[in-house]
Design a protein around this motif. Sequence first.
Motif, PDB file in Angstrom:
ATOM      1  N   GLY A  65      32.159  45.393  17.617  1.00 13.36           N
ATOM      2  CA  GLY A  65      31.259  45.966  18.615  1.00 13.36           C
ATOM      3  C   GLY A  65      30.161  46.847  18.079  1.00 13.36           C
ATOM      4  O   GLY A  65      29.525  47.588  18.838  1.00 13.36           O
ATOM      5  N   ARG A  81      29.176  42.198  24.693  1.00 13.61           N
ATOM      6  CA  ARG A  81      29.630  42.080  23.298  1.00 13.61           C
ATOM      7  C   ARG A  81      30.907  41.233  23.257  1.00 13.61           C
ATOM      8  O   ARG A  81      31.982  41.685  23.620  1.00 13.61           O
ATOM      9  N   ASN A 150      37.471  49.454  21.775  1.00 13.95           N
ATOM     10  CA  ASN A 150      38.166  48.218  21.442  1.00 13.95           C
ATOM     11  C   ASN A 150      39.372  48.005  22.348  1.00 13.95           C
ATOM     12  O   ASN A 150      39.858  48.937  22.981  1.00 13.95           O
ATOM     13  N   SER A 200      33.590  52.787  26.089  1.00 16.81           N
ATOM     14  CA  SER A 200      32.582  53.119  25.083  1.00 16.81           C
ATOM     15  C   SER A 200      31.901  54.440  25.412  1.00 16.81           C
ATOM     16  O   SER A 200      31.320  54.586  26.497  1.00 16.81           O
TER      17      SER A 200
END
Length: 478
Positions: A65, A81, A150, A200
């Motif tokens: 990523g 992504r 992740n 994120s």
Amino acid sequence: MRLNEHPILNFDYRRGKKVTIYFEGQPIEAYEGETIAMALHAAGIWVYKTSEKRERPRGLFCAIGKCSSCLVAVNGIPNVRSCITLVEEGMRIEKQVDKPKLPRDAKPPKWKDAQKVNADIIVIGGGPAGLMAAINAADAGAKVVLLDENPMLGGQLVKQTHKFFGKREQFAGVRGIKIAEILEEELKKRENIEVFMETSAIAMFQDGEEKLVVAVKKNKELMEFRGKAVVVATGAMERMIPFENNDLPGVYGAGAIQTLMNTYGVKPGDRVLIVGAGNVGLILAYQLVQAGVEVKAIVEAMPKVGGYFVHAAKVRRLGIPILTRHTILRAEGKERVERAVVAQLDDNWKPIPGTEKIFDVDVIALAVGLRPSIEILHQVGCQIIYARELGGHVVCRDNRMETTIKGIFVAGDSAGIEEATTAMLEGKVAGIAAALSIGVAAPEWLNEIEKAQEALNEFRSGPFGRHVLEGLKKVVIK
């Protein structure tokens, strides 16, 4: 392209329920728990997008990523992504071509709808440094929130099948994948740690006495995390080097190849050329052989191998040539890598005409180093300095890992490129120091910081630690 047998890993145990996704309208077999990119690669699909200006094919590169090479459109939403987005039954994926546009009926999340989460300490990153920071901050008495973009915890540990060196206290003799499991279990034992995966962090602010971390969960849900201190353990990015056609699908960072074969059981290719004979390149070579992949050669620009002798000896016993004083000139192929051309270097680092060698490979693995991921630290205004010995631009910090902004700490590769062992020790220092700084830890925890600092000094005392110590002289504030 899926691996069903491996001397160390059992992928049947790891794979979830079989699902069907659709790429350009064609059904693709996938497994719950794996990412879009892994499922596409397993199906032999290597091209995920076309570059806007030159219409060149692009595919996977970093697989964690950190880059934009594998963006796809998912259910009509562009710029997803694919390397960190998990597959879902019926998911429709389109190759991204031209300038992407949002669907007319797509509604972005509203700020007022953001979920709010409060804690004493926010840890960004669930790799070895972040896990150790969270565990130790929690043990010191802090309420901790950990977020990672992740789908699984462990960072780079989840793809490291080799055993660690060092002392028993730092997991000597234990494989990286096992260390990730141990740390995750430790995390689960602590009720004062809350974990948010596929989340994120996109911005960080000082808001009064608090730190505010703004994040996006699963590409669609806005979140606010508030705490008194933050530990940034965002890891590192693979380095790219300039050579002709270095953007062809099949040119992968070493970590991406490890993710494919060691984390998801997907064969990265049939024939590989590795660029870089440091520890990562050498370890990657025998991991590829374990996965049944032919390694044609390792190319190294330096006059000698950069990694540990024990790793180089193992590679040579496998019959893999290591070509020092050589570099890659170009990748060849139309839609993906079909060949690699390398050449010998002279004393001025120039390719020597007539020394070209051609390798028929479908993968070129770049093991040419990492650079720290410091974007969010840069954005919030931490002082940054260039330290070549630590991988490039890094943030200045004191010996307790606190940056030039009070209450913001850094650990692991985002504090300078080293190894997982030092990342874990730095994470421990940062986690405890953060808990001390906000007043939730007892003074006795200073002893644990001193123990970790002594272990760091000992680990860095060998020949490979000298250049790190030179770098630390530039960034550690007295």
